[in-house]
Design an enzyme around this catalytic site. Structure first.
Site, PDB file in Angstrom:
ATOM      1  NE  ARG A 117      -2.049  -0.759   3.548  1.00 15.65           N
ATOM      2  CZ  ARG A 117      -2.763   0.260   4.709  1.00 15.65           C
ATOM      3  NH1 ARG A 117      -4.014   0.501   4.471  1.00 15.65           N
ATOM      4  NH2 ARG A 117      -1.968   0.683   5.760  1.00 15.65           N
ATOM      5  CD  GLU A 156      -5.718   2.622   7.384  1.00 12.20           C
ATOM      6  OE1 GLU A 156      -6.497   2.130   8.310  1.00 12.20           O
ATOM      7  OE2 GLU A 156      -4.799   2.001   7.056  1.00 12.20           O
ATOM      8  CD  GLU A 314     -10.127   1.565   7.278  1.00 11.43           C
ATOM      9  OE1 GLU A 314      -9.497   0.784   7.640  1.00 11.43           O
ATOM     10  OE2 GLU A 314      -9.757   2.221   6.136  1.00 11.43           O
ATOM     11  CG  HIS A 365      -9.697  -7.154   7.783  1.00 14.14           C
ATOM     12  ND1 HIS A 365     -11.038  -6.461   8.302  1.00 14.14           N
ATOM     13  CD2 HIS A 365      -8.941  -6.061   8.239  1.00 14.14           C
ATOM     14  CE1 HIS A 365     -10.806  -5.345   8.851  1.00 14.14           C
ATOM     15  NE2 HIS A 365      -9.332  -5.120   9.010  1.00 14.14           N
TER      16      HIS A 365
END
Length: 668
Positions: A117, A156, A314, A365
């Site tokens: 990411r 993020e 989140e 997840h």
């Protein structure tokens, strides 16, 4: 009209509820099933497009919008608002192939390979130009849709590229240093660079702190500050485009605020957020994850001087996938976590993600719709939570009342403590702060976790645990708080260095020595397994100090060991009833609990059953009291008013079953 908290509406009617939605992982037939289930669960907003860059810009300047058009229309037709992302967290493969120079580089000068990411250097003008272009394209195509209610910039920030050590970053770092210090003489003094003969004669000789050898801690701290600022510059570049195209829409990004120092200095970013937003995940080994939820909420609420409502973008319905052992949440725990975030100031809760992925890095997840589908405990709880949030619509816009206690927390202080060698290199900043927060939280005392520049007006007590780095302004304002009648508690590791990361001379804790009327001439870290004891029955481990008294009373002394008989806990009485207390040892949780109970006095502590948390939000006319039963035992509490989740009237006693949450609305 430009959106603001003063004149703007919250993005949704009532509390926001939903998840990250990644329809690109599924076929169109699943999309229709998704919106059916969203409506069934009470979802009113989803975050969309976070990882979609390579799917809408399929080559340099070549766009394919059809699938995105279809899903945007489908959500609108079903009354689901969109928190629309700029997709810049995930640069497309063609960009990384054509411009490999945008990839971040680690401290050993190894470039990050594609596949993870946030694979981009925050200082890269090449990447920023492409990112601003796609942000504008998304804004111009979808920003005027009625059900696009908010912008979600990237994702993020710092969660993969918090520090880049490449040559482009080195040039930007030198420019940042020139602007901050002006001259090399000032920089050399601030960094104490004469040590090891590292005096700089040219800004061009300065490099980022590459490699794994010992580094000048002042240089490292400045590089941490610079890195956070470079990411902020990128956020602001995208934000500027969004405000140009859609000035009426709020803009935010998702922080990652918890109990440890953040990779980005989010509290200093908060003024640039129309709505401050957070991602929060509990840790599997944590014995009190419910307190971690409260801590993060108490930090988020204090990111703005008005303690205004924030948004949880989140969290998880159950287990995550990135810890060594990923604990699934117990039945009811997800609902308690979610409503606790609301109790601590959130006006909405969203999850990562809507539907659990079949493949990819986060395939295990948890999500609102698990792999097993809708006939599952998790989805049934998601439906229940949706009903609860709808019933709590009157809470939206309310705020926590003035807290009694402020606990100071600063990312820069955490960075300074964590980097470079210390007397005890195994003492985490976050644990020091959270131990003190836990003691007040257990007593259901209102707490704000404050950045040091926050106003201290209205608080009764300021607690300063582990604030290793303190500037002169903070030290002066803390002193003025005590002189005005407040109580200050200074814990271990606090006030030792100034804002340049240089030790304050004359004894620890230098920033607060005059205020405390006591100081330490030597730090005595304890070895693994060792403890110290105090003559009042308290004890602890990890850190102790040889304290000397100038103008203070001794409340407890070390008992036994090399510090036997020396002061351990001191108190200085100041004019107007103020007090300054020093706790020179890292006392354990039981001892902190005893200290807090003594400090506040039994008459000021809430009478609640063990394991029951209480939190309050208010408007000018209404009070909303949240009772959260974290224990496995049924309880009852004293309350009067209307219970919003059941619709029952409460006149005296409220039954609170094991694991349940109840919210009582009453007149102020």
């Amino acid at each position: 009209m430009t959106w603001s908290h003063q004149n703007g509406r919250w993005p949704t009617d009532g509390l926001s509820y939903g998840a990250d939605y990644n329809p690109e992982q599924w076929g169109a037939s699943v999309w229709r099933e998704d919106v059916r289930l969203m409506r069934e669960a009470g979802v009113n907003m989803v975050s969309l497009g976070i990882f979609s860059w390579g799917l809408v810009e399929v080559a340099d300047g070549a766009y394919s919008w059809e699938w995105m058009d279809e899903i945007v229309d489908l959500l609108g037709e079903n009354g689901i608002a969109i928190d629309l992302a700029t997709p810049t967290a995930a640069p497309p493969g063609w960009l990384l192939f054509e411009h490999p120079e945008v990839r971040p580089v680690d401290h050993d000068m190894q470039p990050h390979w594609p596949g993870a990411r946030l694979g981009w250097c925050p200082s890269s003008d090449v990447f920023r130009n492409y990112a601003v272009r796609i942000a504008r394209a998304v804004a111009e195509r979808y920003g005027k849709r009625d059900h696009v209610v908010m912008w979600h910039v990237g994702n993020e920030f710092g969660g993969g590229n918090a520090r880049c050590y490449c040559d482009v970053s080195a040039v930007a770092f030198r420019g940042w240093l020139r602007e901050k210090y002006g001259t090399l003489d000032v920089l050399n003094a601030a960094w104490a660079s004469a040590f090891w003969g590292h005096t700089y004669r040219d800004f061009e000789h300065i490099l980022p702190p590459r490699g794994s050898d010992s580094k000048n801690p002042s240089l490292v701290l400045d590089f941490d500050r610079f890195s956070s600022n470079e990411l902020l510059k990128h956020y602001l570049a995208e934000r500027s485009v969004l405000k140009e195209v859609t000035p009426e829409l709020p803009v935010t990004t998702n922080f990652m605020v918890g109990a440890e120092p953040d990779v980005v200095d989010y509290a200093r970013w908060a003024p640039y957020m129309d709505i401050v937003a957070n991602d929060h995940y509990t840790r599997s080994p944590d014995p009190t994850p419910q307190q971690d939820v409260a801590f993060s909420g108490d930090r988020m609420r204090s990111m703005t001087s008005e303690r205004r409502p924030w948004l949880l973008l989140e969290h998880s319905t159950s287990g995550v996938n990135w810890q060594p052992r990923n604990r699934s949440k117990d039945p009811g725990e997800m609902i308690r976590n979610s409503l606790s975030h609301i109790a601590h100031g959130a006006d909405g809760v969203l999850f990562f993600q809507w539907r659990a992925s079949r493949g990819g890095a986060e395939q295990f997840h948890s999500a609102m719709v698990p792999h097993a589908g809708e006939d599952t405990r998790v989805f049934r709880e998601a439906r229940t939570l949706g009903r609860h949030l709808k019933a709590l619509a009157p809470v939206q816009g309310s705020r926590a009342p003035q807290a009694r206690v402020g606990i100071l927390f600063d990312d820069e202080a955490g960075w300074a403590m964590a980097k470079g060698v210390k007397p005890n290199n195994l003492l985490p900043y976050g644990k020091l702060v959270r131990d003190w927060h836990r003691a007040f939280w257990r007593h259901n005392v209102g707490i704000d976790v404050l950045p040091p520049w926050h106003t201290f007006d209205g608080y009764e007590v300021l607690v300063i645990p582990g604030l290793f780095l303190v500037d002169d302004d903070t030290a002066q304002r803390v002193t003025e708080f005590a002189e005005a009648g407040g109580t200050v508690v200074v814990g271990v590791v606090s006030g030792i260095v100034d804002e340049t990361n240089q030790v304050r001379l004359g004894g620890y804790p230098g920033a607060f020595r005059a205020l405390l009327g006591a100081w330490s001439e030597e730090i005595l870290p304890l070895q693994e397994g060792d403890r110290f004891e105090l003559d009042n029955g308290w004890g602890g481990s990890e850190w102790s100090e040889h304290v000397r008294i100038e103008d203070a009373d001794v409340l407890a002394r070390y008992s036994g060991g090399p510090l036997d008989g020396l002061p351990a806990v001191t108190s200085r009485t100041i004019t107007n009833g103020g007090r300054a207390l020093y706790v020179s040892g890292a006392i354990d949780q039981e001892s902190i609990d005893g200290f807090v109970a003594t400090l506040l006095g039994p008459d000021s502590l809430a009478e609640l059953p063990a394991g029951v948390e209480m939190a309050v939000r208010e408007t000018a006319d209404e009070r909303f009291t949240f009772f959260i039963n974290h224990s496995p035992m049924d309880s009852s509490v004293s309350a009067h008013g209307a219970e919003l989740l059941t619709g029952q009237s409460v006149d005296g006693r409220l039954e609170l079953l094991a694991g349940e949450v109840r919210v009582v609305q009453s007149r102020r």
